[in-house]
Design an enzyme around this catalytic site. Structure first.
Site, PDB file in Angstrom:
ATOM      1  N   LEU A   1      -3.602   8.484  -3.935  1.00 12.15           N
ATOM      2  CA  LEU A   1      -3.391   9.835  -3.398  1.00 12.15           C
ATOM      3  C   LEU A   1      -4.485  10.271  -2.422  1.00 12.15           C
ATOM      4  CD1 LEU A   1      -2.089  11.630  -6.622  1.00 12.15           C
ATOM      5  CD2 LEU A   1      -0.798  10.423  -4.873  1.00 12.15           C
TER       6      LEU A   1
ATOM      7  N   CYS B   1      -8.826  -3.451   1.210  1.00  8.09           N
ATOM      8  CA  CYS B   1      -9.207  -2.049   1.037  1.00  8.09           C
ATOM      9  C   CYS B   1      -9.535  -1.757  -0.426  1.00  8.09           C
ATOM     10  CB  CYS B   1      -8.096  -1.128   1.526  1.00  8.09           C
ATOM     11  SG  CYS B   1      -7.965  -1.108   3.315  1.00  8.09           S
TER      12      CYS B   1
ATOM     13  N   CYS C   1     -15.978  -9.703 -11.677  1.00  9.37           N
ATOM     14  CA  CYS C   1     -15.906  -8.825 -10.499  1.00  9.37           C
ATOM     15  C   CYS C   1     -14.878  -7.749 -10.820  1.00  9.37           C
ATOM     16  CB  CYS C   1     -15.556  -9.619  -9.242  1.00  9.37           C
ATOM     17  SG  CYS C   1     -13.949 -10.416  -9.279  1.00  9.37           S
TER      18      CYS C   1
ATOM     19  N   LYS D   1       7.209   3.901  -5.435  1.00  7.36           N
ATOM     20  CA  LYS D   1       6.792   4.487  -4.159  1.00  7.36           C
ATOM     21  C   LYS D   1       7.972   4.668  -3.209  1.00  7.36           C
ATOM     22  CE  LYS D   1       2.001   2.939  -3.745  1.00  7.36           C
ATOM     23  NZ  LYS D   1       1.044   2.148  -2.931  1.00  7.36           N
TER      24      LYS D   1
ATOM     25  N   ARG E   1      -5.214   8.864   0.209  1.00 10.21           N
ATOM     26  CA  ARG E   1      -4.789   8.567   1.586  1.00 10.21           C
ATOM     27  C   ARG E   1      -3.278   8.463   1.763  1.00 10.21           C
ATOM     28  NH1 ARG E   1      -6.080   4.679  -1.408  1.00 10.21           N
ATOM     29  NH2 ARG E   1      -5.027   2.690  -1.403  1.00 10.21           N
TER      30      ARG E   1
ATOM     31  N   ASN F   1      -2.099  -7.093   3.292  1.00 10.27           N
ATOM     32  CA  ASN F   1      -2.566  -8.440   2.933  1.00 10.27           C
ATOM     33  C   ASN F   1      -2.067  -9.448   3.958  1.00 10.27           C
ATOM     34  OD1 ASN F   1      -0.071 -10.033   1.747  1.00 10.27           O
ATOM     35  ND2 ASN F   1       0.088  -7.916   1.039  1.00 10.27           N
TER      36      ASN F   1
ATOM     37  N   SER G   1      -5.062   6.395  -7.629  1.00 12.80           N
ATOM     38  CA  SER G   1      -5.998   5.991  -6.573  1.00 12.80           C
ATOM     39  C   SER G   1      -5.338   5.918  -5.195  1.00 12.80           C
ATOM     40  CB  SER G   1      -6.621   4.631  -6.907  1.00 12.80           C
ATOM     41  OG  SER G   1      -5.644   3.609  -6.814  1.00 12.80           O
TER      42      SER G   1
END
Ligand SMILES: [Zn+2]
Length: 392
Positions: free
Chosen positions: A80, A197, A350, A95, A82, A140, A78
């Site tokens: 990739l 986000c 949620c 990362k 951006r 955050n 998820s």
């Protein structure tokens, strides 16, 4: 505000460097002296995610001699959409390592320093002290206030950016010469008020728009050219395609850089920003079930009312079978409370368990004392009950 260059020039540029940076060298305002300053510069990027991706790629290409990367996360599919510094084959890798490989492929003449750890009160001062300038690409509030406070305490400038859906903001904070982040935002928003986000989404290319501003400001600070965003807030609206600049003033009552500071060292940022409100924490004690328990309740035929408190766009992606959608806002404003059944146990969920805890506090306060929420939300349901469903 125009400022003197942050960095002294390096002694010289090699023949390879002159060839590589020739399009910089022939800009009169940059020239050989400016490029030597970039070569001598040490810039730290906090995060190798949405904003960190373009920032690191362009800082490396520009010839910033030492690039630090603080990042503890691993590459997820998820990301990739951006985080263009990572690729398909990097999924699952740290990362920090993936980002290092990408920037060295662009420019092998620079040094990359990895800090493959979460930034915390224990390491932030020691890490920041090694750099001339910090780029804040965090997502955050707890880390954002920690970055600000550490930068103020160390007297370092930093370039801040933030993104959400179609909106972005950027500025330069440097308490010795202008405002800091706390001058602009003295208090974090109440928990649950501002979606992340991960909850609200972000247009991928917005990272490039704001990341590019951050790199531009970094280069201006390092080389001393132009007017920086210190004392100004840039507000970008992608839907209107508008950039607005708002004047920022140093707040004489700022808690850390004001005349009588009350914050004189690092504080407990998780506590200050409170990921979950006190009410939600209290409501969730003894009223939290796991995804496995929910499945057992469903299979046993227990009469429950399963309510998904996320937004319609998230409901479209994935949902727990048997649920109905009542967005959190409808519960918090009271509109949905009269539609809740009195004869069934209410189970809220949620995405990850934060919003459902907020909703749980409101539902219990309305008299539904045996209501519960699902720890880890739909993400936990997918992981433990039905991995064939998508996560987001
Ligand atoms: Zn301040």
């Amino acid at each position: 505000m125009s400022l003197p260059p942050l960095v002294e020039p390096a002694a010289d540029l090699s023949v390879d460097e002159v060839r590589r940076y020739s399009r910089h060298l022939i800009i009169p305002d940059v020239g050989v002296a400016g490029q030597k300053r970039l070569k001598n510069a040490k810039v730290l990027c906090v995060g190798a995610g949405g904003l960190g991706s373009p920032a690191l790629l362009y800082l490396a290409a520009a010839g910033v001699g030492t690039l630090g990367i603080v990042e503890f996360d691993t590459v997820d599919e998820s990301n990739l959409q951006r985080q263009v510094i990572h690729g398909q084959s990097d999924i699952g890798r740290p990362k920090a390592e993936s980002a290092r490989d990408s920037v060295l492929e662009i420019n092998p003449l620079i040094n990359v320093v990895l800090h493959n750890e979460a930034l915390s009160n224990d390491n932030v001062m020691e890490i920041f002290a090694q750099y001339d300038l910090i780029i804040d690409g965090t997502d955050n509030f707890a880390t954002r206030y920690m970055v600000n406070d550490a930068a103020v305490l160390l007297g370092k400038p930093y370039v801040w950016g933030s993104i959400y859906r179609f909106d972005g903001q950027a500025s330069v904070f440097w308490a010795e010469h202008g405002p800091c982040y706390r001058c602009l935002y003295p208090e974090p928003p109440p928990p649950g008020m501002v979606p992340s986000c991960a909850e609200g989404g972000v247009l991928g290319v917005l990272c490039a728009s704001i990341g590019a501003i951050q790199v531009t400001e970094a280069i201006k600070l390092l080389t001393g050219v132009g007017e920086t965003l210190l004392g100004r807030l840039m507000v970008y609206d992608a839907l209107e395609m508008s950039y607005r600049k708002i004047k920022l003033r140093k707040d004489p009552n700022c808690a850390i850089c004001g005349e009588n500071p009350t914050v004189t060292g690092l504080i407990d940022y998780d506590d200050f920003c409170g990921a979950v409100s006190d009410e939600a924490q209290a409501a969730a004690i003894g009223s939290t079930i796991t995804a496995t328990e929910l499945k057992e309740w469903q299979d046993s035929g227990k009469p429950i009312e399963l309510i998904d408190v996320r937004e319609p766009a998230e409901w479209e992606i994935v949902r727990v079978p048997g649920a109905r959608l009542v967005p959190k806002g409808e519960i918090l404003n009271g509109n949905a409370l009269s539609g809740l059944p009195q004869d069934k146990q209410i189970v809220l969920y949620c995405k990850s368990g934060v919003r459902s805890a907020e909703a749980l506090a409101a539902v219990k306060a309305a008299g539904f004392k045996d209501a519960v929420h699902v720890q880890g939300g739909v993400v936990s349901w997918v992981k433990t009950i039905d991995p064939s469903l998508p996560v987001y």
